[in-house]
Structures are given as structure tokens and as C-alpha cells.
Design a protein around this motif. Structure first.
Motif, PDB file in Angstrom:
ATOM      1  N   GLU A 253      -2.243   5.347  -1.623  1.00 29.30           N
ATOM      2  CA  GLU A 253      -1.316   4.795  -0.436  1.00 29.30           C
ATOM      3  C   GLU A 253      -1.448   5.699   0.870  1.00 29.30           C
ATOM      4  N   SER A 271      -1.144  -5.443  -2.267  1.00 28.03           N
ATOM      5  CA  SER A 271      -0.489  -4.553  -3.135  1.00 28.03           C
ATOM      6  C   SER A 271      -0.913  -3.260  -2.913  1.00 28.03           C
ATOM      7  N   PRO A 272      -0.202  -2.160  -3.423  1.00 25.63           N
ATOM      8  CA  PRO A 272       1.092  -2.230  -3.970  1.00 25.63           C
ATOM      9  C   PRO A 272       2.113  -2.632  -2.922  1.00 25.63           C
ATOM     10  N   GLN A 273       3.347  -3.055  -3.426  1.00 29.70           N
ATOM     11  CA  GLN A 273       4.249  -3.632  -2.581  1.00 29.70           C
ATOM     12  C   GLN A 273       4.987  -2.529  -1.702  1.00 29.70           C
ATOM     13  N   ARG A 276       2.754  -2.278   1.199  1.00 31.32           N
ATOM     14  CA  ARG A 276       2.955  -3.577   1.979  1.00 31.32           C
ATOM     15  C   ARG A 276       4.328  -3.491   2.722  1.00 31.32           C
TER      16      ARG A 276
END
Length: 293
Positions: A253, A271-273, A276
Motif C-alpha cells: 500500500e 483492492s485492498p479496501q 481504496r
């Protein structure tokens, strides 16, 4: 700190420029501090041979002047015993230092702290590390370098609820202090999952610790074209079969937060949430800012 003998060293503009940049990059007090730190570790550098350096080549170069600190008496004694001119010997070691890769120069200057780190790794202990403006309680795992040894990193493990959140790579040049914590066992040795993950990061190191992590992104045609051209920090990727415009990136991330903002509306994080939502929050803040204009 007490200072003693003043030395005048004639060095090339290239060497002087690199020394000055390192003073700025590593936030040292000045050239004098850097020069003293280099000669303090002269045995670690390639030795000078008789007749190797000619003063004639440097006579038109402006001199670099600094005081040799008294704790560097071994260097002065070495020069006297070998019948080397002190300024000539300093220039040789400055050139040897500059010829190191940047990552190796970082480790060279932080050798005292790294010795404590290596001792903690051997003893399987945690450390308190002064890092930038914080003190981190971490377990040191291993030292690693970016491609071409441009940066040096210490990968550490913190206490965390999830394996994916436990590891981070610290810039060695930003470490300020290291204190052992012998009362606690190294965090990454407390479970098989953590110790296994540490070994995987060692085998597949990158500064963003991307191995085993995935980000799914949908790109439009403009985004696909930008993906081909935007190679700086671009993570490995593959197109997902059966899903139009969807790409899978081997990417943490942290790296995604650096790489994908340039895509703007041409990329959608699927994704990942948590990632997002990070982009959603940032774009909402940007929208509020621009609507004020």
C-alpha cells in the motif's frame, strides 16, 4: 568536543562536492565532522601505497581545511609511522570514501549504531531506535540495500495484530540512536508466521516490502498508456485475464500511495479496501480544495 591539529587537504572539485552533499544529506554539522568520521575509520578503507598520490595534480584545487579531533590520534600516528603527508593521506581516504556506493557510505557513517544492531540480531533482542523524530520499539531483522546499493535499509518487526502490518524498512541514514532491550524476545521470533515472513522479505527484498502483497487496479486507455511510460517506482504487474482493463500489481500500500496518484481519474483502485478508502479520502480533500478556488 576538543579539537587539535588543523589540516589542509587539496581535493578535486568532484570529491569536495560529494562530501558537501553528504554533509547536507546526513544532516552533519559541517565538513569537519564528516572528515573526522571518515579518518576515524581509515582501517576499513583501502590503504594508500607509497607514491600513489601526487600533490602536483591538485595544486590548483582550493584546499579543504578542518581540525583533526584528538580522538583521531591513531590516524595521525599512522601517518607519522608510515612517513605519509597528513593532507595527502586524508585525500586518499576521502577519495576512497566517495568511491563507495551511497548505501555503503550510509553504513560506513553509521557503523557504531550498526554494530549495536548486529549485536541485537545475534542476541535475538528488541531495540529502541531513535528514528527521525520518534523512538521505535522494534526487532531488527536484517540490513539490505536498494538496487545499485543507492540506499541502505534496516528491516524491522514491530508488535502488530497482523503479519502484514508488522514489518517496515528503516533508512539507516535516518537512525539517530540504538539502545538494547534485553528483557524482551525479538518480536519476529514470537511466531512461525512472523519469522517466515522475515525470511521471505530477506530473500525478495525491496524497500517497500512488496513481496506477497497485491493491489488490483482498473485502468482506462489513458491509464494503460501511462503505465507503459511511468517506470519510476512501477511495481511488477500482470493483466488479469477475463477482466477488462484490470491489472494485478505486486505492490504494498505504501508504494501504491506513491505510484498511483499520478494516474488521477485514469485508475481505479479495486483492492485492498483500505487502499481504496485512502485514495477516496485524498481525492475528496483535493475536490474540496479546488471547489474553493
Amino acid at each position: 568536543m576538543q579539537e587539535s591539529l588543523k589540516i589542509k587537504v587539496f581535493v578535486s572539485p568532484l570529491v569536495r562536492s560529494q562530501l558537501e552533499m553528504d554533509v547536507q544529506d546526513y544532516k552533519l554539522r559541517g565538513l569537519g565532522e564528516l572528515c573526522n568520521r571518515i579518518i576515524a575509520r581509515f582501517p576499513e578503507l583501502e590503504p594508500m601505497r607509497k607514491g600513489e598520490s601526487s600533490e602536483e595534480l591538485y595544486k590548483n584545487c582550493p584546499p579543504l581545511q578542518f581540525y583533526v579531533r584528538k580522538e583521531n590520534a591513531d590516524f595521525l600516528r599512522f601517518a607519522q609511522e608510515r612517513n605519509f603527508k597528513k593532507g595527502t593521506l586524508c585525500r586518499h581516504y576521502f577519495e576512497e570514501y566517495v568511491n563507495l556506493s551511497r548505501g555503503d557510505r550510509e553504513c560506513f557513517l553509521q557503523r557504531d549504531l550498526l554494530q549495536k544492531v548486529n549485536a541485537a540480531i545475534e542476541a535475538k533482542e528488541n531495540l529502541f531506535i531513535g528514528y527521525r523524530d520518534a523512538v521505535l520499539h522494534v526487532a531488527p531483522c536484517f540490513v539490505a540495500f536498494s538496487p545499485s546499493r543507492v540506499r541502505a535499509y534496516l528491516v524491522v518487526c514491530e508488535e502488530a495484530n497482523r503479519v502484514s502490518e508488522a514489518f517496515r524498512a528503516l533508512r539507516i541514514s535516518h537512525m539517530k540512536s540504538v539502545v538494547a532491550d534485553p528483557k524482551s524476545e525479538a518480536f519476529h521470533l514470537s511466531s512461525f508466521a512472523l519469522s517466515k515472513q522475515a525470511e521471505l522479505f530477506r530473500e525478495h527484498f525491496d524497500p517497500f516490502l512488496c513481496y506477497g502483497k497485491e493491489v488490483l487496479v482498473r485502468l482506462n486507455e489513458t491509464g494503460i498508456d501511462l503505465l507503459r511510460r511511468a517506470v519510476t517506482n512501477r511495481p511488477p504487474f500482470e493483466r488479469v485475464k477475463g477482466l477488462d482493463g484490470v491489472y494485478r500489481f505486486q505492490c504494498s500500500e505504501k508504494l501504491a500511495q506513491i505510484y498511483f496518484p499520478q494516474f488521477l481519474e485514469n485508475a481505479e483502485i479495486l483492492s485492498p479496501q483500505s487502499l481504496r478508502e485512502w485514495f477516496l479520502t485524498r481525492f475528496q480533500k483535493a475536490m474540496v480544495l479546488y471547489r474553493k478556488a
